[in-house]
Design an enzyme around this catalytic site. Sequence first.
Site, PDB file in Angstrom:
ATOM      1  N   PRO A   1       0.826  -1.214   0.000  1.00 42.19           N
ATOM      2  CG  PRO A   1      -0.105  -1.113   2.136  1.00 42.19           C
ATOM      3  CD  PRO A   1       0.643  -2.019   1.222  1.00 42.19           C
TER       4      PRO A   1
ATOM      5  CD  GLU B   1       1.396  -5.256  10.961  1.00 38.28           C
ATOM      6  OE1 GLU B   1       1.429  -4.162  10.383  1.00 38.28           O
ATOM      7  OE2 GLU B   1       0.361  -5.723  11.474  1.00 38.28           O
TER       8      GLU B   1
ATOM      9  NE  ARG C   1      -8.524  -6.037 -19.976  1.00 32.48           N
ATOM     10  CZ  ARG C   1      -8.957  -4.965 -20.641  1.00 32.48           C
ATOM     11  NH1 ARG C   1      -8.269  -3.846 -20.586  1.00 32.48           N
ATOM     12  NH2 ARG C   1     -10.059  -5.011 -21.338  1.00 32.48           N
TER      13      ARG C   1
HETATM   14  N1  SAM Z   1       1.468  -2.877   7.495  1.00 33.87           N
HETATM   15  C1  SAM Z   1       1.391  -2.588   6.092  1.00 33.87           C
HETATM   16  C2  SAM Z   1       1.173  -1.097   5.900  1.00 33.87           C
HETATM   17  O1  SAM Z   1       0.322  -0.534   6.625  1.00 33.87           O
HETATM   18  O2  SAM Z   1       1.821  -0.496   5.019  1.00 33.87           O
HETATM   19  C3  SAM Z   1       0.234  -3.320   5.461  1.00 33.87           C
HETATM   20  C4  SAM Z   1       0.462  -4.784   5.333  1.00 33.87           C
HETATM   21  S1  SAM Z   1      -0.869  -5.622   4.515  1.00 33.87           S
HETATM   22  C5  SAM Z   1      -1.896  -6.069   5.864  1.00 33.87           C
HETATM   23  C6  SAM Z   1      -0.156  -7.130   4.006  1.00 33.87           C
HETATM   24  C7  SAM Z   1       0.263  -7.184   2.563  1.00 33.87           C
HETATM   25  O3  SAM Z   1      -0.851  -6.979   1.722  1.00 33.87           O
HETATM   26  C8  SAM Z   1       1.282  -6.162   2.110  1.00 33.87           C
HETATM   27  O4  SAM Z   1       2.589  -6.558   2.432  1.00 33.87           O
HETATM   28  C9  SAM Z   1       1.063  -6.112   0.616  1.00 33.87           C
HETATM   29  O5  SAM Z   1       1.781  -7.100  -0.077  1.00 33.87           O
HETATM   30  C10 SAM Z   1      -0.438  -6.387   0.501  1.00 33.87           C
HETATM   31  N2  SAM Z   1      -1.220  -5.146   0.298  1.00 33.87           N
HETATM   32  C11 SAM Z   1      -2.076  -4.593   1.169  1.00 33.87           C
HETATM   33  N3  SAM Z   1      -2.627  -3.490   0.671  1.00 33.87           N
HETATM   34  C12 SAM Z   1      -2.123  -3.318  -0.569  1.00 33.87           C
HETATM   35  C13 SAM Z   1      -2.296  -2.349  -1.580  1.00 33.87           C
HETATM   36  N4  SAM Z   1      -3.099  -1.310  -1.435  1.00 33.87           N
HETATM   37  N5  SAM Z   1      -1.600  -2.500  -2.741  1.00 33.87           N
HETATM   38  C14 SAM Z   1      -0.772  -3.553  -2.914  1.00 33.87           C
HETATM   39  N6  SAM Z   1      -0.575  -4.505  -1.981  1.00 33.87           N
HETATM   40  C15 SAM Z   1      -1.221  -4.396  -0.823  1.00 33.87           C
END
Ligand code: SAM
Length: 246
Positions: free
Chosen positions: A85, A112, A150
């Site tokens: 994210p 995390e 695509r």
């Molecule tokens: N603690 C992290 C933060 O707040 O930045 C979030 C971790 S999330 C619960 C777990 C995983 O989900 C991340 O390591 C990523 O690979 C994926 N993920 C979650 N949100 C995402 C997003 N908006 N775009 C891409 N990957 C995402």
Amino acid sequence: MNYNIITIFPELVNMFAKTGFIKRAMEKDYIDMNIIDLRSYSNNKHNRVDDKSYGGGPGMVMLYEPIHSSIKDIKNKGSVLYLSPQGKPLTQQKLKNLSLEDNLTILCGRYEGVDQRVIDNLVDEEVSIGDYVISGGESACMVLMEGITRLIPGVVDDIESIKQDSFQAGILDHPHYTKPENIEGMAIPDVLASGNHQKIEIWRRKHALGATWLKRPELLKNVKLSKEDDKLLKEYILEHEQNEQK
Ligand code: SAM
């Protein structure tokens, strides 16, 4: 395009690889997927690939070493992307650029996220699918692969349908209708059944511009509209305002 996908849920990505146009793109060799089970690189007898966060607090962190070993083992890595994210939000232009690559390595996070040293030393770029948080990178990885695949020439039968997609040329797509022509008094616009292709094209352009003005007006600041476009958009806005007053 060869995708290397590093994940602790290979079965999720496997299912995706066996579905719809992605499956067909694989069968026709437009893409290949090397799905890597991160747990197979664990040094731990329980196959763990995560541990507690230094400094304390809730949540686990994905370990550096298994990720390092899994990436080291990949022959044709290309750019290494970490879904996060915190990355730059994905855009259609970014998908276009990535669709030109031959190889991509995509790291799916969980918990995390990954040890910061993975991001600092092993990853070329962090990519986000939007300003919100989901539980894991696998669904984000599927978004990324669908969006890229695509755009690979030949994958989608009708290239014209891609050209008119939202964001391809900076504006949104026009409305679409299908059978029946009339649903409980809601008729399709006459022009679409007229068979007059020139008029249909003009109607579609006008309503693509109109949809953009209505739903995502900020996009119009970044596209150069022709005089004809300006005229069509003005007509659309006028008609829209007249309909609102009814
Ligand atoms: N603690 C992290 C933060 O707040 O930045 C979030 C971790 S999330 C619960 C777990 C995983 O989900 C991340 O390591 C990523 O690979 C994926 N993920 C979650 N949100 C995402 C997003 N908006 N775009 C891409 N990957 C995402």
